[in-house]
Write an enzyme that holds these catalytic residues in place. Sequence first.
Site, PDB file in Angstrom:
ATOM      1  N   HIS A   1       9.462  24.456  26.815  1.00  0.00           N
ATOM      2  CA  HIS A   1      10.754  23.832  27.233  1.00  0.00           C
ATOM      3  C   HIS A   1      10.973  22.476  26.766  1.00  0.00           C
ATOM      4  O   HIS A   1       9.688  21.664  26.517  1.00  0.00           O
ATOM      5  CB  HIS A   1      10.674  23.813  28.913  1.00  0.00           C
TER       6      HIS A   1
ATOM      7  N   ASP B   1      12.246  31.534  32.551  1.00  0.00           N
ATOM      8  CA  ASP B   1      12.585  32.867  32.226  1.00  0.00           C
ATOM      9  C   ASP B   1      11.358  33.934  32.204  1.00  0.00           C
ATOM     10  O   ASP B   1      11.530  34.922  32.025  1.00  0.00           O
ATOM     11  CB  ASP B   1      13.289  32.866  30.701  1.00  0.00           C
TER      12      ASP B   1
HETATM   13  N1  ACO Z   1       6.176  29.812  21.316  1.00  0.00           N
HETATM   14  C1  ACO Z   1       5.645  29.479  20.130  1.00  0.00           C
HETATM   15  N2  ACO Z   1       5.772  27.971  19.913  1.00  0.00           N
HETATM   16  C2  ACO Z   1       6.420  27.346  20.696  1.00  0.00           C
HETATM   17  C3  ACO Z   1       7.316  27.625  21.695  1.00  0.00           C
HETATM   18  C4  ACO Z   1       7.022  29.329  22.147  1.00  0.00           C
HETATM   19  N3  ACO Z   1       7.712  29.603  23.070  1.00  0.00           N
HETATM   20  N4  ACO Z   1       7.942  26.626  22.318  1.00  0.00           N
HETATM   21  C5  ACO Z   1       7.660  25.782  21.655  1.00  0.00           C
HETATM   22  N5  ACO Z   1       6.708  26.217  20.608  1.00  0.00           N
HETATM   23  C6  ACO Z   1       6.150  25.295  19.567  1.00  0.00           C
HETATM   24  C7  ACO Z   1       7.146  24.765  18.474  1.00  0.00           C
HETATM   25  O1  ACO Z   1       6.906  25.511  17.210  1.00  0.00           O
HETATM   26  C8  ACO Z   1       6.812  23.343  18.072  1.00  0.00           C
HETATM   27  O2  ACO Z   1       5.583  23.442  17.385  1.00  0.00           O
HETATM   28  P1  ACO Z   1       5.260  22.175  16.267  1.00  0.00           P
HETATM   29  O3  ACO Z   1       4.940  21.064  17.147  1.00  0.00           O
HETATM   30  O4  ACO Z   1       4.025  22.902  15.787  1.00  0.00           O
HETATM   31  O5  ACO Z   1       6.178  22.362  15.258  1.00  0.00           O
HETATM   32  C9  ACO Z   1       6.200  22.729  19.371  1.00  0.00           C
HETATM   33  O6  ACO Z   1       5.848  23.911  20.334  1.00  0.00           O
HETATM   34  C10 ACO Z   1       7.277  22.008  20.310  1.00  0.00           C
HETATM   35  O7  ACO Z   1       8.563  22.961  20.284  1.00  0.00           O
HETATM   36  P2  ACO Z   1       9.839  22.496  19.943  1.00  0.00           P
HETATM   37  O8  ACO Z   1      10.498  23.846  19.371  1.00  0.00           O
HETATM   38  O9  ACO Z   1      10.074  20.964  19.354  1.00  0.00           O
HETATM   39  O10 ACO Z   1      10.563  22.561  21.415  1.00  0.00           O
HETATM   40  P3  ACO Z   1      11.989  22.443  21.699  1.00  0.00           P
HETATM   41  O11 ACO Z   1      12.072  21.476  22.909  1.00  0.00           O
HETATM   42  O12 ACO Z   1      12.897  22.289  20.553  1.00  0.00           O
HETATM   43  O13 ACO Z   1      12.333  23.979  22.059  1.00  0.00           O
HETATM   44  C11 ACO Z   1      12.436  25.853  23.573  1.00  0.00           C
HETATM   45  C12 ACO Z   1      12.364  24.334  23.373  1.00  0.00           C
HETATM   46  C13 ACO Z   1      13.598  26.192  22.914  1.00  0.00           C
HETATM   47  C14 ACO Z   1      12.666  26.245  24.958  1.00  0.00           C
HETATM   48  C15 ACO Z   1      11.111  26.437  22.987  1.00  0.00           C
HETATM   49  O14 ACO Z   1      10.147  26.188  23.568  1.00  0.00           O
HETATM   50  C16 ACO Z   1      11.402  27.783  22.862  1.00  0.00           C
HETATM   51  O15 ACO Z   1      11.848  28.585  21.905  1.00  0.00           O
HETATM   52  N6  ACO Z   1      10.623  28.835  23.641  1.00  0.00           N
HETATM   53  C17 ACO Z   1      10.828  30.016  23.812  1.00  0.00           C
HETATM   54  C18 ACO Z   1      12.231  30.584  24.267  1.00  0.00           C
HETATM   55  C19 ACO Z   1      12.705  30.187  25.519  1.00  0.00           C
HETATM   56  O16 ACO Z   1      11.770  30.815  26.539  1.00  0.00           O
HETATM   57  N7  ACO Z   1      13.412  29.858  26.016  1.00  0.00           N
HETATM   58  C20 ACO Z   1      13.922  29.588  27.286  1.00  0.00           C
HETATM   59  C21 ACO Z   1      13.950  28.026  27.577  1.00  0.00           C
HETATM   60  S1  ACO Z   1      14.327  27.823  29.493  1.00  0.00           S
HETATM   61  C22 ACO Z   1      15.882  27.821  29.530  1.00  0.00           C
HETATM   62  O17 ACO Z   1      16.729  27.709  28.722  1.00  0.00           O
HETATM   63  C23 ACO Z   1      16.399  28.296  30.692  1.00  0.00           C
END
Ligand code: ACO
Length: 431
Positions: free
Chosen positions: A308, A365
């Site tokens: 998140h 989710d």
């Molecule tokens: N699986 C694998 N790696 C992940 C995940 C994941 N679910 N979430 C974050 N990461 C990693 C990223 O690749 C990044 O790695 P890095 O530092 O090596 O580059 C690090 O964790 C930080 O993540 P960001 O992508 O910078 O986080 P951001 O705040 O941009 O994204 C998000 C948040 C979109 C929710 C992300 O965690 C994600 O894609 N999760 C999966 C989709 C999801 O469940 N979305 C629902 C969110 S809740 C909602 O909207 C209601």
Amino acid sequence: MSTDKAKLIYADQEIELPVYEGTAGDHAIDITSLYSKHGLITYDPSLGNTGICQSSITYIDGDKGVLRYRGVPIEQFDRPHPNFIEVAWMLIFGRLPNKDELELFSRTLTNHELLHEGIRSQFQFLPAKAPPMAILSSMISTMACYYDEFLSPDDEPVFLEGVSRLISKIRTIAAFTYRRAMGLPYIYPDPALPYCSNFLHMMFSLPYKQYEVKPEIAKALNLVLILHADHEQNCSTSAVRVVCSSRANLFASVSAGVNALWGPLHGGANVKVMEMLDAIYRGNRKPQECIEAAKDKTNPFRLFGFGHRVYRNYDPRAKILKKAYERVCQIQKISDPLLDIARELEEAALNDDYFIERKLYPNVDFYSGILLRAIGIPTNMFTVMFAIGRLPGWIAQWKEQHENPTAKIIRPRQLYIGNPETDYVEIADRE
Ligand code: ACO
């Protein structure tokens, strides 16, 4: 407001910037005059560290896993009789409604539960199997064609009328979308039923047999909607605010919110979680394979339902949903193999260095899908359920943005990295 100042040193300039303090002790540096006075913009792609407004609706402490609506911790809505309508009113109008206000709201919702025949007839011009989120956003846009008296509400009673139409009709639109996709006749709303039971009735009754809404199921649905009701400046809410900031109407702004929510990184993740759990269940993938694929930077796959932007801790909504799901399974005597898979996946991720280092925990989710499934909602309607829940939050945020006399059109800047000034070349002279 704090009287503190921040100092920014750039080239030979020392720039003083005001610092504001929120009611929960957060601090924000005001950079609004940085460009006009010093020709500098701030660079924050994805707005991960940019406050776009001051808001008194929802508070999140992402490190501690705290979420409060109008100051009330989210856990306090996990009550014997959770009431989504009450929470909707509270989010929109800023405090819990008294008995009369709640009754009036409930009556107004009931009065507006039917769709205008013109809106209902729009369904026939869309493919029955069209994505439900596409149908939802277009139907909400269509509402602007029928209710022009609410396009610029000038007092609270008019606003409440418009809002009630939206909150009431969204569930009728959602249920009709499902019925049509299934080739089933529409079931009209029953004014005797409360909000969630009425929705379940429209989804699952048959013309010759009324669906019996179990109180536990209505209760679980109320809770799901409450837990989705607002989440401060997330992607879809920001979309609503951006559209609102141009002084666009509520229907146009909320329709934009629905489209933003649809994406798999946002509300669409609840569908992706279910697909992932299902793939594991059908033997097409092992839990550890999902974990490895999510860690692989050359693979766009993510562990859906994990991570998140704001939470660096367990999402408090996921905790409540997990418990609610276990309660529903017990009452319904369901034993869902997907729950075991979800638990296994969660444990594997929470013990994996990749997820630990990045503080990636289950988000809302991860457990909402299996709970919605236990309620009987089909997977392709999950994100629509999220939208029904989030609607009061979008409305509250729209209202706050709309009523702020100092709010300007939201218009970010950019760091241009394209061509320097280049001459136009006639087509005959191009290589
Ligand atoms: N699986 C694998 N790696 C992940 C995940 C994941 N679910 N979430 C974050 N990461 C990693 C990223 O690749 C990044 O790695 P890095 O530092 O090596 O580059 C690090 O964790 C930080 O993540 P960001 O992508 O910078 O986080 P951001 O705040 O941009 O994204 C998000 C948040 C979109 C929710 C992300 O965690 C994600 O894609 N999760 C999966 C989709 C999801 O469940 N979305 C629902 C969110 S809740 C909602 O909207 C209601």
